[in-house]
Enzyme design. Sequence first.
Site, mmCIF file in Angstrom:
data_model
loop_
_atom_site.group_PDB
_atom_site.id
_atom_site.type_symbol
_atom_site.label_atom_id
_atom_site.label_comp_id
_atom_site.label_asym_id
_atom_site.label_seq_id
_atom_site.Cartn_x
_atom_site.Cartn_y
_atom_site.Cartn_z
ATOM 1 N N SER A 98 -35.918 15.034 -15.056
ATOM 2 C CA SER A 98 -36.471 13.887 -14.341
ATOM 3 C C SER A 98 -35.897 13.821 -12.923
ATOM 4 O O SER A 98 -36.080 14.756 -12.143
ATOM 5 C CB SER A 98 -36.194 12.601 -15.130
ATOM 6 O OG SER A 98 -36.982 11.532 -14.644
ATOM 7 N N GLU B 115 -45.724 13.158 -20.979
ATOM 8 C CA GLU B 115 -44.681 12.554 -20.155
ATOM 9 C C GLU B 115 -44.791 11.032 -20.038
ATOM 10 O O GLU B 115 -43.805 10.317 -20.150
ATOM 11 C CB GLU B 115 -44.728 13.162 -18.737
ATOM 12 C CG GLU B 115 -44.265 14.587 -18.647
ATOM 13 C CD GLU B 115 -42.754 14.738 -18.580
ATOM 14 O OE1 GLU B 115 -42.057 13.702 -18.678
ATOM 15 O OE2 GLU B 115 -42.279 15.866 -18.434
ATOM 16 N N HIS C 170 -41.511 11.630 -22.226
ATOM 17 C CA HIS C 170 -40.429 11.819 -21.255
ATOM 18 C C HIS C 170 -39.091 11.627 -21.958
ATOM 19 O O HIS C 170 -38.932 10.714 -22.778
ATOM 20 C CB HIS C 170 -40.594 10.804 -20.124
ATOM 21 C CG HIS C 170 -39.768 11.066 -18.917
ATOM 22 N ND1 HIS C 170 -39.900 12.203 -18.156
ATOM 23 C CD2 HIS C 170 -38.786 10.325 -18.317
ATOM 24 C CE1 HIS C 170 -39.042 12.157 -17.148
ATOM 25 N NE2 HIS C 170 -38.354 11.027 -17.227
#
Length: 525
Positions: A183, A308, A437
């Site tokens: 990230s 995600e 995610h």
Amino acid sequence: MGVVVTTTAGAVEGRRDGELSVFKGIPYAAAPEGPLRMRAPAPPESWDGIRPALQYSVAPPQLPLTPGTPPLWRPADGLDCLSVNVWTPGGTGDRLPVLVWIHGGGWKAGSSSDPAHDGATLARGGVVLVTFNYRVGFEGFGFVPGHPANRGFLDQTAALRWVHDNIAAFGGDPGNVTLFGESGGGLSIAALLSAPAARGLFRRAIVQSPAARLLPEHEAQRIAELTAAALGVAPAELATQPPLALLSVQDEPLAAMEADPGAWTTPEAITAFTPVIDGVTVVDKPWLALGSGVARDIDLITGSTRDEFTLFALSRGLIKPSASAMIKALPTFARITAHGMRSHGLPKARRPTPLRTVDLSTTAVHLGLPASAPAAYRAAYPGSTDAELYVVMYSDAMFRMPAIWLAEAHTAAGGRSYVYDFAWASPALGGALGACHVADIPVTFGNTDSPLASFVLGGARPSESLLRLSEQLRSSWISFATDGDPGWPVFTTDGALTRIWDTPPMVAADPLAASRQIWQGLSGR
């Protein structure tokens, strides 16, 4: 039993943990306080005797991202946060490959003390594992007149310099350093690939779910002005404001950004303070900067999770798990919230708002896509609802396409790239999140008992197939760090062979072909 290693600043004493030696809280830079506040990191002061390295340092200044949860940082902790941690199975004279983790957290939160990032399991695979803190939020990325931009990135470079200068004493090879991060950490690495100050400090890079959030300087200045106005001071006075005062207004600019998303480069943000394209620390959007060939000698793995954006869509009421799934998940949400789970930059763990509709035409405008994009997405993903297409569009814009663009640019410039698609689906919330995610972090580290793992697993015990997947992924990352071969074919723009991380893993040709076609030519947007 203690173990002593001598660094460039002095001797440190860690502890033995089976076959590993573990060192925590070693300063790689001076505390960024007093005249050093909002400045580039300065070298740490040297010390006499042996310094204990048994505990993590304090975290960088940040607020609990869920109200009422224990804070990672308190004002009384101070600012002496710039430290590294080392797990090593070796010692002086060994030349083990080195893996250096850069944590995510949306450039707003996070700390190397997070149990999700404990390096013991990876280090037992035969590598020296390093984690570190860097300044986040306004302290690390806020615009201050007369002060350097991207101080958090300058911290990262200083930590890598420490690794280069000291890791041999811990049994590592300073000429064989691989960065990996997810990230905000992934995008950090993508930017470091072309950062002049980071040249020669690492040999390979693993970019996991790079967050496509970069600001031009004029937008960073606008955010600073909004922040200063919220405090009732001039922008030039921001550098002297107490950390807690800055934290108290850190989200004030988000309201203006959300009210007029078309006026900002990237409308999606959990924080206003993100990397700035200053032409020095961040020379350009990473996927554009790589086109010059500046990093062609660095081997690259890049990829994303398949779903995600589902976590963020959940908080917006675009995904509604069944009532039974939510009831089952509430104890897990309570546990992860108590551990400051949002240090990973996740939406607030709460019962989602009622399911709502979306306007894909407006979504396309916000993402810089042409008016034809919604129809193209409907054709590419037949049978999907508008809410599901919204998730796909934002997943592409914020994470999946930036990962692909990095590989495309690096390959075109003569570099060697490998691409993956993490497809293992989380069982949390009845499977509503899919391969969301951060779902890859517990698999990457093999830490299945952390609060993050508890969230991803929905409170369940890890299956044998998941444990095997973790072992396979860790072996791949270690192999890549050792000799540059992760165990699947290199990426080419025509074949786009991709490792699918699922149970079992496999290789597929261009699983994101439809999205790549829709976004073709838009990497410079």
